[in-house]
Scaffold this motif. Structure first.
Motif, PDB file in Angstrom:
ATOM      1  N   GLY A 169       0.799  -1.231   0.000  1.00  0.00           N
ATOM      2  CA  GLY A 169       0.000   0.000   0.000  1.00  0.00           C
ATOM      3  C   GLY A 169       0.823   1.267   0.000  1.00  0.00           C
ATOM      4  O   GLY A 169       0.460   2.238   0.642  1.00  0.00           O
ATOM      5  N   GLN A 170       1.951   1.278  -0.695  1.00  0.00           N
ATOM      6  CA  GLN A 170       2.796   2.456  -0.563  1.00  0.00           C
ATOM      7  C   GLN A 170       2.868   3.324  -1.807  1.00  0.00           C
ATOM      8  O   GLN A 170       3.400   4.419  -1.733  1.00  0.00           O
ATOM      9  CB  GLN A 170       4.195   2.042  -0.118  1.00  0.00           C
ATOM     10  CG  GLN A 170       4.929   1.178  -1.096  1.00  0.00           C
ATOM     11  CD  GLN A 170       6.248   0.719  -0.499  1.00  0.00           C
ATOM     12  OE1 GLN A 170       6.293   0.244   0.615  1.00  0.00           O
ATOM     13  NE2 GLN A 170       7.321   0.872  -1.236  1.00  0.00           N
ATOM     14  N   CYS A 171       2.331   2.893  -2.936  1.00  0.00           N
ATOM     15  CA  CYS A 171       2.375   3.809  -4.078  1.00  0.00           C
ATOM     16  C   CYS A 171       1.294   4.873  -3.948  1.00  0.00           C
ATOM     17  O   CYS A 171       1.402   5.943  -4.494  1.00  0.00           O
ATOM     18  CB  CYS A 171       2.248   3.062  -5.401  1.00  0.00           C
ATOM     19  SG  CYS A 171       0.593   2.483  -5.783  1.00  0.00           S
ATOM     20  N   ARG A 172       0.262   4.569  -3.187  1.00  0.00           N
ATOM     21  CA  ARG A 172      -0.842   5.497  -2.903  1.00  0.00           C
ATOM     22  C   ARG A 172      -1.548   5.954  -4.185  1.00  0.00           C
ATOM     23  O   ARG A 172      -2.042   7.072  -4.273  1.00  0.00           O
ATOM     24  CB  ARG A 172      -0.374   6.728  -2.115  1.00  0.00           C
ATOM     25  CG  ARG A 172       0.533   6.428  -0.968  1.00  0.00           C
ATOM     26  CD  ARG A 172       0.007   5.410  -0.027  1.00  0.00           C
ATOM     27  NE  ARG A 172      -1.061   5.826   0.851  1.00  0.00           N
ATOM     28  CZ  ARG A 172      -1.604   5.027   1.774  1.00  0.00           C
ATOM     29  NH1 ARG A 172      -1.177   3.792   1.915  1.00  0.00           N
ATOM     30  NH2 ARG A 172      -2.574   5.459   2.538  1.00  0.00           N
TER      31      ARG A 172
ATOM     32  N   MET B 144      -6.175   5.227  -4.611  1.00  0.00           N
ATOM     33  CA  MET B 144      -7.004   5.860  -3.593  1.00  0.00           C
ATOM     34  C   MET B 144      -8.478   5.861  -3.999  1.00  0.00           C
ATOM     35  O   MET B 144      -8.832   6.199  -5.135  1.00  0.00           O
ATOM     36  CB  MET B 144      -6.551   7.301  -3.360  1.00  0.00           C
ATOM     37  CG  MET B 144      -5.081   7.475  -3.050  1.00  0.00           C
ATOM     38  SD  MET B 144      -4.488   6.512  -1.671  1.00  0.00           S
ATOM     39  CE  MET B 144      -5.097   7.465  -0.300  1.00  0.00           C
TER      40      MET B 144
ATOM     41  N   ILE C  60       1.146  -0.742   7.612  1.00  0.00           N
ATOM     42  CA  ILE C  60      -0.261  -0.420   7.399  1.00  0.00           C
ATOM     43  C   ILE C  60      -1.032  -0.827   8.650  1.00  0.00           C
ATOM     44  O   ILE C  60      -0.816  -1.901   9.195  1.00  0.00           O
ATOM     45  CB  ILE C  60      -0.806  -1.202   6.189  1.00  0.00           C
ATOM     46  CG1 ILE C  60      -0.014  -0.874   4.932  1.00  0.00           C
ATOM     47  CG2 ILE C  60      -2.270  -0.910   5.979  1.00  0.00           C
ATOM     48  CD1 ILE C  60      -0.294  -1.834   3.800  1.00  0.00           C
TER      49      ILE C  60
ATOM     50  N   GLN D 151       8.728   5.610   1.685  1.00  0.00           N
ATOM     51  CA  GLN D 151       7.809   4.538   1.354  1.00  0.00           C
ATOM     52  C   GLN D 151       6.648   5.022   0.477  1.00  0.00           C
ATOM     53  O   GLN D 151       6.439   4.520  -0.625  1.00  0.00           O
ATOM     54  CB  GLN D 151       7.298   3.915   2.657  1.00  0.00           C
ATOM     55  CG  GLN D 151       6.688   2.559   2.454  1.00  0.00           C
ATOM     56  CD  GLN D 151       6.204   1.909   3.743  1.00  0.00           C
ATOM     57  OE1 GLN D 151       5.913   0.753   3.735  1.00  0.00           O
ATOM     58  NE2 GLN D 151       6.096   2.644   4.830  1.00  0.00           N
ATOM     59  N   CYS D 152       5.894   5.997   0.956  1.00  0.00           N
ATOM     60  CA  CYS D 152       4.706   6.457   0.221  1.00  0.00           C
ATOM     61  C   CYS D 152       5.069   7.588  -0.738  1.00  0.00           C
ATOM     62  O   CYS D 152       5.811   8.513  -0.382  1.00  0.00           O
ATOM     63  CB  CYS D 152       3.649   6.967   1.180  1.00  0.00           C
ATOM     64  SG  CYS D 152       3.180   5.775   2.411  1.00  0.00           S
ATOM     65  N   THR D 153       4.463   7.518  -1.893  1.00  0.00           N
ATOM     66  CA  THR D 153       4.779   8.491  -2.931  1.00  0.00           C
ATOM     67  C   THR D 153       4.575   9.949  -2.503  1.00  0.00           C
ATOM     68  O   THR D 153       5.471  10.771  -2.682  1.00  0.00           O
ATOM     69  CB  THR D 153       3.948   8.183  -4.184  1.00  0.00           C
ATOM     70  OG1 THR D 153       4.190   6.828  -4.541  1.00  0.00           O
ATOM     71  CG2 THR D 153       4.315   9.104  -5.318  1.00  0.00           C
TER      72      THR D 153
ATOM     73  N   MET E  86      -3.364  10.427   2.759  1.00  0.00           N
ATOM     74  CA  MET E  86      -2.664  10.090   1.516  1.00  0.00           C
ATOM     75  C   MET E  86      -1.488   9.159   1.765  1.00  0.00           C
ATOM     76  O   MET E  86      -0.910   8.639   0.825  1.00  0.00           O
ATOM     77  CB  MET E  86      -2.168  11.367   0.837  1.00  0.00           C
ATOM     78  CG  MET E  86      -3.268  12.171   0.175  1.00  0.00           C
ATOM     79  SD  MET E  86      -4.077  11.269  -1.150  1.00  0.00           S
ATOM     80  CE  MET E  86      -2.815  11.324  -2.430  1.00  0.00           C
TER      81      MET E  86
ATOM     82  N   ILE F  71       0.720   6.221   4.544  1.00  0.00           N
ATOM     83  CA  ILE F  71       0.518   5.146   5.527  1.00  0.00           C
ATOM     84  C   ILE F  71       0.571   5.707   6.945  1.00  0.00           C
ATOM     85  O   ILE F  71      -0.283   5.415   7.763  1.00  0.00           O
ATOM     86  CB  ILE F  71       1.580   4.047   5.333  1.00  0.00           C
ATOM     87  CG1 ILE F  71       1.311   3.289   4.022  1.00  0.00           C
ATOM     88  CG2 ILE F  71       1.578   3.076   6.505  1.00  0.00           C
ATOM     89  CD1 ILE F  71       2.380   2.296   3.643  1.00  0.00           C
TER      90      ILE F  71
END
Lengths: 566, 458
Positions: free
Chosen positions: A43-46, A49, B203, B358-360, B400, B402
């Motif tokens: 779940g990290q490219c987001r 959504m 998560i 990690q998250c874009t 938006m 984690i």
């Protein structure tokens, strides 16, 4: 099963599915990068959504397990705004080198940018570079270019979870994060090139295919790998009679989303030049290119003479490389019509191959795809010392045969070993089907040029008895015929067959009598498998354009449970 | 309520006294009495884990790490023994104190380590923990050495180990030094890091109470929270509740005051004391200057102007009502000399450096904000840039990502631009002026960002 409503449409999905899969089931394509049905959920490219009723914030749909009664707004303004935002962030540092990037055309970043991207860039700063980590091979088959990486970690998870070798890892932190091999290691494992398949962008590309062909020119044909008896479903990708690459075709029952490097790079062999016309040796031993009429007449004459004297002096070798249809025709012609008893095949022990299916490894030990099919039509498997006709002849216990008919000149690696060939050559007449020149074909009295895997269709039986169909990708060179046609025309000369049969005609004639084939349908999903993927980088595009409205996704893809735990 | 009246220091009572780190001194000051009392009472049934948990719940102790989650309630989220499937429970003491402006845990660890250890022991008793860990920030090598020595002393005295003091209770404490990443203070990243992986937040759900370190139920508590637990068991829930502004904000609190004050440092006061009294304790704004803005809860808290913070009770609810947050009580004071655009730029640099990648939105957004801000304060801003700062910041936050790092990273930008917009606009208006020695905005952009391109790190 859980009932989930996506944008007003209610669908039923398994309890183990996640919201992203539910959206797809409802026909709503939620763009995504890091999600892959066979890899763990991070779940990290987001990118995926969506809005889910009862949750105040937008959610990455791949991380949310479905609940009965869940209501998802995948196309609401808020969901779109969130996806637009992620898309913008992904693009601000991505190089604009699509014209020279080999992934262009099958790049998820491109595709999703069309769907969710902004038409202009607001980025006024200089883009991030990862100096020293561009266009660098990180293993025998994979070239990395980290300025293009979008940090989805699919490749890292692939190496951790599928090949269990763990060569790749994140390096650095924050905006500088990129993927590389661990110090002193290279990306070298049985399935290493699949890491480039799962890469949604051009960060990892396959060395052998780079810059050979723009992907949008490629035609894709369903095929089955002939590297071993596992029978991985593959797609031959070709243009103008040249096979440019082999890619995996999704098949949960065999190879999931993967093929091994060995199978993938066998496609080179399909382009090798070889015999384009039949060859018959004259009385003085000089080889002469001729036409099919003369060649088949010569075969008929040689067989006729030998059969008149003693049918036991004729030895016929089928092959585990031939389709079951071809082996069946061979058996029909020689055993049933010509009463030849010595009908055998021999298959090499190959180096051990392995493939990941779900969480288990499956193993291939033979160097040919269809020994089960050859056995099913009644061709005897010959081994050293088992008293078969071939064994007795090779061990010089029996005199050489009058006619040795080999339906596949590459049935063994030893066919290029001069000592082995001279043994086979001791037969009075040696007839072979061959596509490429080797020691055996050059020693033969008659060479009948036969198309290789890319030029014919038929079925193989894999190690578990699963019957799988492969299709003809390209038209062989003008005079080259398939083994099937050669046998039909030869049979015609003995009054055994009609020459107009296709592989599917042969299939329907033989299926009643061949074990494992009863009740099969040439066009059934089981035989055909999934269509070639329109883009390997997307989990669901494997169903591509052929997905029929309302067709269930899960029955064909065996989606894994969203295992969010590490 | 008299809860806000000055009380003798509780958490910092022993700080600065000779031998405050030593077991001897700690025991002489009445240390480990609670641990002995609870262990002795455990065999007679006078003390049970449930009783300790109930006390902590009744005390109203809220987590001191930043989120202010009620500590006792957090403990009750651990599944009961019969539902754990034989898995052990772990207690992690979060000593990865890295929020800019926060330095209270360091004082507790370096000056009075046994107080923290006793809090961990009591919490471990309440949670049926056999092995507890202190995850200490890598840079705090001194604190790690002090803690290790304290653990060794406690072990030698039979206060830790197998069958502690003959009570049948086993407990080990291990001190683990982190690798120096801000994000490892986030509890799931801390867990990942303790497991030996990259510090990437997980998560949620599942939450650590169910699926924590090595897949086992885990409670992560801040150093100060655990120190408070010791005093709750020492003196009772009612005493603890008697300190503080109201029932939702109880106990003594350590305030870290830094920036433009006369006497920056750690101050202990009843939680919820008004801003003015706190500022007074720190000697007021330096040089008698005027107060301009305050970041009341660490770099990730939205900043408040002097007018906004006037009279605000310094606790979880008081600052939430003022539309900021209490966080770790790291109060950064800025006087009238402060250039807010540069302050925000400096904070954004920290977050760009510490995003885990990690998250874009966070990975790409934090450096983008920083690059934009650097360009603006270097004289390369454009008129639309100020609005774009807000737009980019807004699309990073609110679900938006984690973890809440992105929300934290954009808070100073959003609040800074909202409250001191004219200062940013002044930079933009002066863009390209000769004082910068540059010809055109575009050139500034290339020059500023070029530093980034030249090397991996700016």
């Amino acid at each position: 099963m859980a009932k989930v409503t996506v944008d007003g449409r209610t669908v039923e999905v398994p309890d183990t599915a996640n919201a992203l899969e539910a959206c797809r089931e409802a026909g709503v394509d939620v763009p995504h990068f890091c999600y892959h049905p066979k890899l763990s959920i991070v779940g990290q490219c987001r990118m995926c959504m969506v809005e889910i009723e009862g949750m105040p914030k937008v959610q990455a749909s791949c991380t949310v397990p479905v609940r009965d009664g869940m209501v998802i707004q995948a196309s609401s303004e808020r969901a779109r705004a969130a996806r637009n935002a992620t898309m913008e962030f992904l693009l601000i540092n991505h190089p604009l080198d699509c014209p020279i990037c080999d992934q262009a055309g099958e790049c998820k970043l491109q595709d999703n940018a069309f769907d969710a991207g902004l038409p202009v860039s607001r980025m006024a700063e200089v883009r991030r570079l990862i100096p020293g980590y561009e266009r660098t091979p990180i293993g025998p088959h994979v070239v990395a270019d980290m300025t293009r990486c979008i940090q989805c970690t699919r490749c890292i998870r692939f190496c951790n979870e599928i090949t269990e070798t763990g060569e790749l890892s994140f390096v650095e932190r924050g905006g500088h994060t990129f993927v590389w091999t661990h110090e002193g290691k290279e990306l070298a494992n049985d399935l290493s090139a699949c890491a480039a398949d799962v890469c949604p962008v051009g960060a990892l590309t396959v060395k052998e295919f780079r810059f050979r062909k723009r992907v949008w020119w490629l035609d894709k044909t369903r095929s089955v790998c002939d590297g071993c008896e596992i029978g991985c479903n593959v797609s031959l990708e070709h243009k103008d009679r040249i096979v440019y690459r082999t890619t995996p075709r999704v098949q949960p029952a065999v190879n999931d989303y993967w093929i091994c490097d060995y199978g993938r790079f066998r496609s080179e062999r399909l382009n090798e030049p070889g015999y384009t016309r039949p060859v018959v040796k004259g009385p003085g031993g000089e080889a002469k290119e001729t036409n099919w009429g003369e060649a088949l007449d010569a075969v008929r004459a040689a067989l006729g003479r030998a059969l008149e004297n003693d049918a036991s002096k004729v030895v016929v070798l089928g092959s585990a490389h031939l389709s079951t249809e071809e082996n069946w025709l061979l058996a029909r012609l020689f055993r049933d019509s010509l009463k030849v008893r010595n009908l055998e095949f021999r298959v090499d022990e190959g180096p051990a191959r392995r493939m990941k299916r779900g969480k288990e490894w499956i193993h291939g030990t033979e160097a040919a795809p269809n020994s089960r099919g050859a056995e099913a039509v009644g061709i005897r498997r010959s081994r050293n010392g088992d008293g078969s006709a071939l064994d007795l002849f090779l061990s010089r216990k029996n005199p050489p045969p009058a006619v040795l008919y080999i339906a596949d000149a590459t049935f063994s690696d030893r066919a290029s070993d001069p000592a082995f060939v001279s043994l086979l050559r001791s037969a009075s007449v040696l007839i072979v089907h061959a596509r490429v020149k080797n020691a055996l074909s050059e020693a033969a009295d008659v060479v009948l040029p036969a198309a290789n895997l890319s030029g014919k269709e038929g079925t193989f039986v894999n190690f578990e008895g699963r019957v799988q169909r492969f299709d003809a990708a390209i038209v062989p060179p003008p005079v080259v015929r398939t083994d099937l046609e050669i046998l039909l025309h030869l049979g015609k000369r003995f009054g055994a067959f009609e020459t107009g049969w296709t592989a599917s005609d042969v299939f329907s004639r033989m299926k009643a009598t061949v074990p494992g084939y009863a009740g099969l349908d040439w066009n059934s999903d089981d035989l055909v498998g999934n269509p070639p993927s329109t883009s390997l980088t997307s989990a669901y595009d494997v169903l591509g354009f052929e997905r029929r409205p309302g067709e269930a996704v899960f029955s064909r893809l065996s989606v894994v449970a969203a295992d969010v735990k590490p | 309520m008299a809860g806000l009246d000055p009380v003798p220091p509780v958490l910092t009572a022993r700080v600065g006294t000779p031998g405050s780190r030593k077991l001897e001194g700690y025991v002489a000051d009445g240390g480990y009495a609670s641990w002995r009392k609870v262990l002795a009472g455990s065999s007679t049934g006078e003390w049970t884990p449930a009783k300790v948990t109930e006390m902590v719940k009744a005390s109203g102790l809220r987590g001191r790490g930043g989120a202010g989650f009620p500590c006792g309630m957090k403990w009750t989220f651990v599944p009961p023994k019969e539902k754990r499937g034989g898995k052990p429970v772990y207690l992690l003491c979060n000593a990865d104190e890295s929020e800019p402006g926060t330095f209270k845990d360091r004082v507790l660890i370096e000056e009075d380590p046994h107080q923290v250890l006793e809090g961990m022991m009591l919490a471990s008793f309440a949670l049926d923990v056999k092995h507890a860990y202190v995850y200490i920030r890598g840079e705090m090598w001194k604190g790690a050495a002090v803690l290790n020595e304290a653990v060794a002393e406690a072990e030698a005295a039979g206060l830790l180990g197998k069958n502690v003091l003959g009570s049948g209770v086993d407990l080990d404490i291990t001190v683990h030094r982190g690798g120096g990443a801000y994000i490892c203070g986030e509890e799931t990243a801390l867990i990942e890091s303790l497991e030996g992986k990259r510090g990437h937040p997980r998560i949620k759900p599942p939450f650590p109470a169910v699926w924590g370190v090595w897949g086992c139920p885990t409670v992560v508590n801040n150093v100060e929270t655990l120190a408070c637990v010791k005093h709750v068991v020492d003196r009772g829930a009612d005493w603890f509740k008697g300190i503080g502004r109201n029932d939702r904000n109880t106990g003594p609190k350590l305030y870290c005051i830094s920036g433009h004050v006369e006497k920056p440092g750690v101050y202990e006061a009843p939680i919820g004391i008004p801003w003015e009294r706190l500022l007074e304790m720190a000697g007021g704004v330096r040089g008698g200057r005027k107060l301009k803005a305050v970041i009341p809860g660490g770099a990730s808290a939205p900043m408040l102007t002097a007018a906004e913070i006037a009279g605000v009770p310094m606790d979880f609810d008081g600052l939430a009502a003022a539309k900021s947050m209490f966080g770790s009580a790291a109060i950064i004071v800025m006087d009238e000399m402060t250039d807010m655009a540069k302050a925000v730029t400096n904070i954004s640099k920290f977050f760009a450096h510490e995003s885990c990648g990690q998250c874009t939105p966070c990975r790409e957004g934090t450096p983008w904000l920083n690059k934009m801000l650097k360009r603006i304060v270097a004289g390369g801003g454009k008129k639309a840039d100020v609005e774009m700062l807000l737009s980019v910041a807004n699309q990073m936050a609110n679900g938006m990502t984690i973890c809440v790092f992105a929300d934290a990273a954009v808070a100073p930008v959003l609040s800074g631009v909202a409250k001191f917009r004219e200062e940013f606009e002044a930079y933009v208006a002066k863009a390209g002026a000769p004082e910068y020695g540059l010809a055109a905005p575009g050139e500034v952009s290339a020059k500023v960002a070029g530093r980034t391109a030249a090397g991996m790190h700016d």
